[in-house]
Design a protein around this motif. Structure first.
Motif, PDB file in Angstrom:
ATOM      1  N   ASP A  69      -8.259   2.433  -3.585  1.00  0.00           N
ATOM      2  CA  ASP A  69      -8.197   3.825  -3.128  1.00  0.00           C
ATOM      3  C   ASP A  69      -6.766   4.354  -3.003  1.00  0.00           C
ATOM      4  N   ASP A  70      -5.830   3.811  -3.780  1.00  0.00           N
ATOM      5  CA  ASP A  70      -4.452   4.328  -3.741  1.00  0.00           C
ATOM      6  C   ASP A  70      -4.416   5.718  -4.368  1.00  0.00           C
ATOM      7  N   GLY A  71      -3.735   6.642  -3.690  1.00  0.00           N
ATOM      8  CA  GLY A  71      -3.596   7.998  -4.208  1.00  0.00           C
ATOM      9  C   GLY A  71      -2.162   8.373  -4.511  1.00  0.00           C
ATOM     10  N   ALA A  72      -1.210   7.615  -3.971  1.00  0.00           N
ATOM     11  CA  ALA A  72       0.215   7.856  -4.241  1.00  0.00           C
ATOM     12  C   ALA A  72       0.975   6.556  -4.032  1.00  0.00           C
ATOM     13  N   ILE A  73       1.847   6.250  -4.978  1.00  0.00           N
ATOM     14  CA  ILE A  73       2.687   5.045  -4.870  1.00  0.00           C
ATOM     15  C   ILE A  73       4.098   5.435  -5.297  1.00  0.00           C
ATOM     16  N   GLN A  74       5.066   5.033  -4.483  1.00  0.00           N
ATOM     17  CA  GLN A  74       6.475   5.266  -4.785  1.00  0.00           C
ATOM     18  C   GLN A  74       7.082   3.948  -5.267  1.00  0.00           C
ATOM     19  N   LEU A  75       7.722   3.985  -6.448  1.00  0.00           N
ATOM     20  CA  LEU A  75       8.302   2.788  -7.070  1.00  0.00           C
ATOM     21  C   LEU A  75       9.794   2.984  -7.296  1.00  0.00           C
ATOM     22  N   SER A  76      10.523   1.863  -7.350  1.00  0.00           N
ATOM     23  CA  SER A  76      11.942   1.852  -7.729  1.00  0.00           C
ATOM     24  C   SER A  76      12.126   0.837  -8.839  1.00  0.00           C
ATOM     25  N   LEU A  77      12.953   1.185  -9.826  1.00  0.00           N
ATOM     26  CA  LEU A  77      13.279   0.284 -10.938  1.00  0.00           C
ATOM     27  C   LEU A  77      14.786   0.159 -11.026  1.00  0.00           C
ATOM     28  N   ALA A 134       6.510   2.514  -1.196  1.00  0.00           N
ATOM     29  CA  ALA A 134       5.492   3.063  -0.290  1.00  0.00           C
ATOM     30  C   ALA A 134       4.206   3.285  -1.074  1.00  0.00           C
ATOM     31  N   ALA A 135       3.093   3.234  -0.367  1.00  0.00           N
ATOM     32  CA  ALA A 135       1.791   3.509  -0.969  1.00  0.00           C
ATOM     33  C   ALA A 135       0.936   4.207   0.077  1.00  0.00           C
ATOM     34  N   ALA A 136       0.120   5.165  -0.396  1.00  0.00           N
ATOM     35  CA  ALA A 136      -0.755   5.914   0.520  1.00  0.00           C
ATOM     36  C   ALA A 136      -2.170   5.939  -0.032  1.00  0.00           C
ATOM     37  N   ALA A 137      -3.129   5.930   0.893  1.00  0.00           N
ATOM     38  CA  ALA A 137      -4.540   5.992   0.509  1.00  0.00           C
ATOM     39  C   ALA A 137      -4.854   7.380  -0.038  1.00  0.00           C
ATOM     40  N   ARG A 138      -5.786   7.445  -0.993  1.00  0.00           N
ATOM     41  CA  ARG A 138      -6.132   8.706  -1.659  1.00  0.00           C
ATOM     42  C   ARG A 138      -6.813   9.693  -0.711  1.00  0.00           C
ATOM     43  N   ASP A 145      -0.550  -1.172   3.571  1.00  0.00           N
ATOM     44  CA  ASP A 145       0.251  -2.349   3.909  1.00  0.00           C
ATOM     45  C   ASP A 145       0.806  -2.947   2.611  1.00  0.00           C
ATOM     46  N   LEU A 146       2.126  -2.866   2.416  1.00  0.00           N
ATOM     47  CA  LEU A 146       2.758  -3.323   1.161  1.00  0.00           C
ATOM     48  C   LEU A 146       2.779  -4.837   1.031  1.00  0.00           C
ATOM     49  N   SER A 147       2.583  -5.563   2.107  1.00  0.00           N
ATOM     50  CA  SER A 147       2.628  -7.031   2.036  1.00  0.00           C
ATOM     51  C   SER A 147       1.318  -7.621   1.517  1.00  0.00           C
ATOM     52  N   ARG A 148       0.355  -6.796   1.188  1.00  0.00           N
ATOM     53  CA  ARG A 148      -0.964  -7.286   0.780  1.00  0.00           C
ATOM     54  C   ARG A 148      -1.108  -7.539  -0.717  1.00  0.00           C
ATOM     55  N   GLY A 149      -0.076  -7.496  -1.495  1.00  0.00           N
ATOM     56  CA  GLY A 149      -0.220  -7.857  -2.904  1.00  0.00           C
ATOM     57  C   GLY A 149       0.263  -6.822  -3.904  1.00  0.00           C
ATOM     58  N   TYR A 150       1.038  -5.849  -3.486  1.00  0.00           N
ATOM     59  CA  TYR A 150       1.622  -4.898  -4.437  1.00  0.00           C
ATOM     60  C   TYR A 150       2.744  -5.596  -5.208  1.00  0.00           C
ATOM     61  N   ALA A 151       2.840  -5.305  -6.483  1.00  0.00           N
ATOM     62  CA  ALA A 151       3.904  -5.893  -7.308  1.00  0.00           C
ATOM     63  C   ALA A 151       4.188  -4.967  -8.494  1.00  0.00           C
TER      64      ALA A 151
END
Length: 156
Positions: A69-77, A134-138, A145-151
């Motif tokens: 149910d992710d609706g927004a994710i902020q990434l850095s490269l 960062a990640a937000a629910a849709r 919670d970013l420690s749950r397996g985002y990569a």
């Protein structure tokens, strides 16, 4: 005058022209042996190829998310130089700030390719790395919670 004539005749008779030719030939052989450097003349060395030239191209940015149910994710490269970047498949925003790629991916986000970056040298693919900032629910916009397996992985 007689003395000079006799001396020049003695020197001429003791001088052997063949010995000069042998000395010159020996000197040339010695110079040839030195210039060979000890390599085997029967098998000449093949020149070693130089480094291959850089090839520019696209690298994929792969996102792994544990949530459906992710609706927004902020990434850095970051890592090696990035020439440009663009989102793939999802709406959002992408920009380069001080050599770092910043992405905001929105919509119905799933694991997979979310963007791609144009780089000057594809051989440097291992030097690029990404992170989820960062990640937000849709539905509720609650932070995930970013420690749950985002990569994030950058791959060819």
């Amino acid at each position: 005058m007689t003395y000079t004539y006799k001396l020049s005749r003695r020197l001429a008779s003791s001088h052997d022209a063949g010995s000069d030719a042998r000395r010159i030939a020996l000197l040339l052989l010695l110079l040839l042996a030195i210039s060979c450097g000890g390599d085997d003349l029967a098998s000449p060395t093949t020149p070693q190829p130089g480094p291959s030239p850089a090839v520019a191209g696209w690298l994929s940015v792969m996102l792994t998310t544990p949530n459906a149910d992710d609706g927004a994710i902020q990434l850095s490269l970051s890592g090696a130089p990035i020439d440009s970047l663009e989102l793939s498949g999802n709406p959002g925003f992408a920009s380069l700030v001080d050599g770092t790629g910043r992405l905001l991916v929105t919509g119905n986000i799933r694991s997979g390719v979310v963007a791609r970056i144009w780089v000057p040298d594809l051989r440097a693919a291992a030097r690029y790395h990404g992170s989820v900032d960062a990640a937000a629910a849709r539905s509720s916009y609650a932070l995930q919670d970013l420690s749950r397996g985002y990569a994030v992985q950058v791959t060819r």
